[in-house]
Write a protein that holds these residues in place. Structure first.
Motif, mmCIF file in Angstrom:
data_model
loop_
_atom_site.group_PDB
_atom_site.id
_atom_site.type_symbol
_atom_site.label_atom_id
_atom_site.label_comp_id
_atom_site.label_asym_id
_atom_site.label_seq_id
_atom_site.Cartn_x
_atom_site.Cartn_y
_atom_site.Cartn_z
ATOM 1 N N ARG A 82 39.472 22.925 -24.231
ATOM 2 C CA ARG A 82 40.687 22.107 -24.294
ATOM 3 C C ARG A 82 40.762 21.074 -23.173
ATOM 4 N NH1 ARG A 82 45.621 22.618 -22.218
ATOM 5 N NH2 ARG A 82 45.271 24.712 -21.434
ATOM 6 N N THR A 83 40.305 21.421 -21.965
ATOM 7 C CA THR A 83 40.467 20.515 -20.823
ATOM 8 C C THR A 83 39.143 20.003 -20.260
ATOM 9 O OG1 THR A 83 40.477 22.338 -19.230
ATOM 10 C CG2 THR A 83 42.616 21.649 -20.155
ATOM 11 N N ARG A 84 38.053 20.275 -20.936
ATOM 12 C CA ARG A 84 36.715 19.951 -20.425
ATOM 13 C C ARG A 84 36.573 18.476 -20.026
ATOM 14 N NH1 ARG A 84 32.236 22.800 -21.114
ATOM 15 N NH2 ARG A 84 30.293 21.770 -20.624
ATOM 16 N N ALA A 85 36.889 17.565 -20.925
ATOM 17 C CA ALA A 85 36.727 16.137 -20.640
ATOM 18 C C ALA A 85 37.599 15.712 -19.460
ATOM 19 C CB ALA A 85 37.049 15.305 -21.878
ATOM 20 N N TYR A 86 38.825 16.183 -19.427
ATOM 21 C CA TYR A 86 39.740 15.854 -18.328
ATOM 22 C C TYR A 86 39.194 16.364 -16.997
ATOM 23 C CZ TYR A 86 44.110 15.371 -15.742
ATOM 24 O OH TYR A 86 45.060 15.018 -14.819
ATOM 25 N N ASP A 87 38.707 17.607 -16.998
ATOM 26 C CA ASP A 87 38.165 18.198 -15.768
ATOM 27 C C ASP A 87 36.927 17.447 -15.278
ATOM 28 O OD1 ASP A 87 40.141 20.129 -15.872
ATOM 29 O OD2 ASP A 87 38.837 21.658 -16.737
ATOM 30 N N GLU A 105 36.211 24.672 -10.659
ATOM 31 C CA GLU A 105 36.874 24.484 -11.949
ATOM 32 C C GLU A 105 36.206 25.380 -12.986
ATOM 33 O OE1 GLU A 105 39.406 22.700 -13.082
ATOM 34 O OE2 GLU A 105 39.837 21.401 -11.379
ATOM 35 N N ILE A 149 35.940 14.335 -15.981
ATOM 36 C CA ILE A 149 36.079 12.894 -15.736
ATOM 37 C C ILE A 149 37.230 12.603 -14.775
ATOM 38 C CG2 ILE A 149 36.518 10.651 -16.810
ATOM 39 C CD1 ILE A 149 35.190 11.884 -19.375
ATOM 40 N N VAL A 150 38.437 12.909 -15.184
ATOM 41 C CA VAL A 150 39.619 12.538 -14.403
ATOM 42 C C VAL A 150 39.698 13.328 -13.099
ATOM 43 C CG1 VAL A 150 42.141 12.436 -14.407
ATOM 44 C CG2 VAL A 150 40.859 11.828 -16.474
ATOM 45 N N LYS A 151 39.636 14.645 -13.212
ATOM 46 C CA LYS A 151 39.792 15.459 -12.007
ATOM 47 C C LYS A 151 38.609 15.288 -11.052
ATOM 48 C CE LYS A 151 41.828 19.571 -12.532
ATOM 49 N NZ LYS A 151 42.098 20.902 -13.140
#
Length: 96
Positions: free
Chosen positions: A19-24, A14, A26-28
């Motif tokens: 913009r997508t740091r937290a999603y990457d 990754e 935690i979620v991903k």
């Protein structure tokens, strides 16, 4: 009807962005563990770092965080030395 072929990758890399740091992270990350991805790398261009993890018993084992000038032999490609400084040579964080 034929089912699609479903393959879980052995390795995911990754590239973190603001913009997508937290999603990457935690979620991903949780999703990759659930489906059984064997190795996970996070490339952080802003920090000029590489974080390497291996999945062990359903949990991520952090193998190391490598800095901007490190030479790395990282799983699952430990037979190849990676010179991280080359990754950042033409990088301009300010202009994106």
């Amino acid at each position: 009807m034929t089912e699609p072929i479903r393959v879980v990758p052995d390795w995911v890399c990754e590239i973190l962005s603001l913009r997508t740091r937290a999603y990457d992270l935690i979620v991903k990350r949780r999703f990759y563990a659930e489906i059984g991805v064997g190795h996970l790398w996070y490339v952080d261009a802003e920090a000029r770092s590489l974080a390497v993890s291996r999945l062990v018993d359903g949990r991520w084992l952090e193998l190391g965080v490598h800095g901007p000038t490190d030479r790395v032999r990282a799983e699952p490609f430990e037979d190849v030395e990676i010179e991280l400084s080359v990754w950042w040579e033409d990088l301009d964080i300010e202009s994106g």
